[in-house]
Design an enzyme around this catalytic site. Structure first.
Site, PDB file in Angstrom:
ATOM      1  N   ASP A  49      -3.405  -6.020   7.466  1.00 22.04           N
ATOM      2  CA  ASP A  49      -4.031  -4.692   7.391  1.00 22.04           C
ATOM      3  C   ASP A  49      -5.260  -4.736   6.488  1.00 22.04           C
ATOM      4  O   ASP A  49      -5.523  -5.760   5.847  1.00 22.04           O
ATOM      5  CB  ASP A  49      -3.030  -3.616   6.924  1.00 22.04           C
ATOM      6  CG  ASP A  49      -2.279  -4.011   5.662  1.00 22.04           C
ATOM      7  OD1 ASP A  49      -2.845  -4.764   4.835  1.00 22.04           O
ATOM      8  OD2 ASP A  49      -1.128  -3.568   5.495  1.00 22.04           O
ATOM      9  N   HIS A 106       7.165   1.782   5.054  1.00 30.91           N
ATOM     10  CA  HIS A 106       6.126   1.258   5.950  1.00 30.91           C
ATOM     11  C   HIS A 106       6.113  -0.266   5.943  1.00 30.91           C
ATOM     12  O   HIS A 106       6.509  -0.911   4.977  1.00 30.91           O
ATOM     13  CB  HIS A 106       4.747   1.853   5.652  1.00 30.91           C
ATOM     14  CG  HIS A 106       4.069   1.390   4.398  1.00 30.91           C
ATOM     15  ND1 HIS A 106       3.155   2.165   3.727  1.00 30.91           N
ATOM     16  CD2 HIS A 106       4.156   0.239   3.694  1.00 30.91           C
ATOM     17  CE1 HIS A 106       2.701   1.503   2.684  1.00 30.91           C
ATOM     18  NE2 HIS A 106       3.291   0.341   2.633  1.00 30.91           N
ATOM     19  N   GLU A 156       2.847   3.829   8.738  1.00 28.90           N
ATOM     20  CA  GLU A 156       3.496   4.849   7.921  1.00 28.90           C
ATOM     21  C   GLU A 156       4.612   5.524   8.721  1.00 28.90           C
ATOM     22  O   GLU A 156       4.671   5.402   9.954  1.00 28.90           O
ATOM     23  CB  GLU A 156       2.454   5.893   7.505  1.00 28.90           C
ATOM     24  CG  GLU A 156       1.314   5.336   6.648  1.00 28.90           C
ATOM     25  CD  GLU A 156       1.682   5.157   5.182  1.00 28.90           C
ATOM     26  OE1 GLU A 156       2.741   4.568   4.886  1.00 28.90           O
ATOM     27  OE2 GLU A 156       0.900   5.610   4.329  1.00 28.90           O
ATOM     28  N   ASN A 215       7.937   3.985   1.179  1.00 29.60           N
ATOM     29  CA  ASN A 215       8.347   4.951   2.206  1.00 29.60           C
ATOM     30  C   ASN A 215       8.817   4.263   3.489  1.00 29.60           C
ATOM     31  O   ASN A 215       8.964   4.902   4.526  1.00 29.60           O
ATOM     32  CB  ASN A 215       7.180   5.909   2.521  1.00 29.60           C
ATOM     33  CG  ASN A 215       5.961   5.185   3.077  1.00 29.60           C
ATOM     34  OD1 ASN A 215       5.991   3.971   3.277  1.00 29.60           O
ATOM     35  ND2 ASN A 215       4.896   5.923   3.330  1.00 29.60           N
TER      36      ASN A 215
HETATM   37  P1  PGA Z   1       3.770  -3.490  -2.847  1.00 30.03           P
HETATM   38  O1  PGA Z   1       3.413  -2.802  -1.500  1.00 30.03           O
HETATM   39  O2  PGA Z   1       4.061  -4.907  -2.527  1.00 30.03           O
HETATM   40  O3  PGA Z   1       2.536  -3.338  -3.695  1.00 30.03           O
HETATM   41  O4  PGA Z   1       4.954  -2.780  -3.399  1.00 30.03           O
HETATM   42  C1  PGA Z   1       4.160  -3.107  -0.368  1.00 30.03           C
HETATM   43  C2  PGA Z   1       3.627  -2.328   0.778  1.00 30.03           C
HETATM   44  O5  PGA Z   1       3.160  -1.200   0.572  1.00 30.03           O
HETATM   45  O6  PGA Z   1       3.694  -2.828   1.897  1.00 30.03           O
END
Ligand code: PGA
Length: 255
Positions: free
Chosen positions: A68, A137, A142, A135
């Site tokens: 992404d 994702h 999302e 959340n």
């Molecule tokens: P993080 O993010 O590794 O910074 O917790 C994970 C994500 O949002 O995919």
């Protein structure tokens, strides 16, 4: 479903992740590996850098693909810049071996279609690594992202924008991003979900044993036909019951 669940102590977590990547690269040195950004993979990338720096391992043959990217971000806040610094340059992966995610909203629909086509035409991803959002994702898919989604532009939720702004100490708050879709991710020949920290314990439990639905996009990993492994540290795994996972059909080599 072929889902393997692995728990590692924090100190052993990065080495366990590297071992899985190396297994793929030993079989296929030019394998295509999908790289996520975020806090979670940092110890893994640190361990890869250490091995590459000590010339114990050569990673320059692998092909990389981005999961992404933020749209219209200044270069210093782009996932591209971050991955280049953390992984691609230290591992000496030439830019021509890296499939970049589109970065500009102008023409984004066509650019995402082109990304998706080029990924498929090049043979697809051999190992897609993923972080897990608070959340649920994966990539920037999302809650609400359907199982059939492909690479596309998305608007980040307030929660995700806030979590990412915190990473940049408030200097940058992303709103829009391009991401591989759920269907794109599930097409990889192997998928590794990386999870660390107690803050992810609840959402990991939901992803693995809750309802499979777009409300928790990571739950779709349970529908993959490719092998999926979940590598969690003890903190992230603290709300999981190995017996429950066993009855759900997971292979649980719980140490
Ligand atoms: P993080 O993010 O590794 O910074 O917790 C994970 C994500 O949002 O995919």
């Amino acid at each position: 479903m072929s889902l393997q669940f692995v728990v590692a102590d924090s100190e052993a977590w990065a080495a366990a992740a590297v071992a899985r990547i190396e297994r793929v690269l030993t079989a296929q040195p030019a394998a295509c590996v999908g790289f996520p950004t975020g806090r979670t993979p940092q110890p893994l990338y640190g361990e890869l850098r250490r091995r590459a720096g000590a010339a114990r391992r050569k990673y320059s043959e692998l092909r990389a693909v981005m999961l992404d990217e933020y749209l219209d971000a200044e270069a210093r806040f782009q996932s591209w810049t971050w991955l280049k610094m953390e992984v691609f340059d230290p591992l000496r992966i030439d830019g021509r071996r890296i499939r970049r995610m589109p970065q500009r909203s102008a023409g984004i629909g066509a650019a995402c279609g082109q990304f998706e086509r080029a990924l498929q035409e090049s043979g697809g991803c051999d190992l897609q690594l993923l972080g897990l959002g608070a959340n649920g994702h994966i990539g920037f898919n999302e809650p609400g992202s359907a199982a059939g989604t492909r690479t596309r532009a998305v608007t980040l939720t307030e929660a995700t924008a806030g979590a990412n702004a915190a990473y940049w100490q408030g200097a940058f708050t992303p709103r829009r991003a391009a991401t591989m879709g759920i269907a794109t991710i599930l097409q990889a020949r192997e998928i590794g979900l990386l999870v660390r920290g107690v803050a992810k314990a609840g959402i990991l439990r939901r992803a693995l044993s809750g309802e499979i639905s777009a409300e928790c996009p990571a739950s779709f990993l349970r529908t993959a036909s490719a092998p999926v492994w979940v590598l969690a540290d003890r903190e992230a795994a603290c709300r999981l019951d190995p017996k429950v996972l066993g009855t759900l059909g997971y292979n649980v080599p719980w140490p």
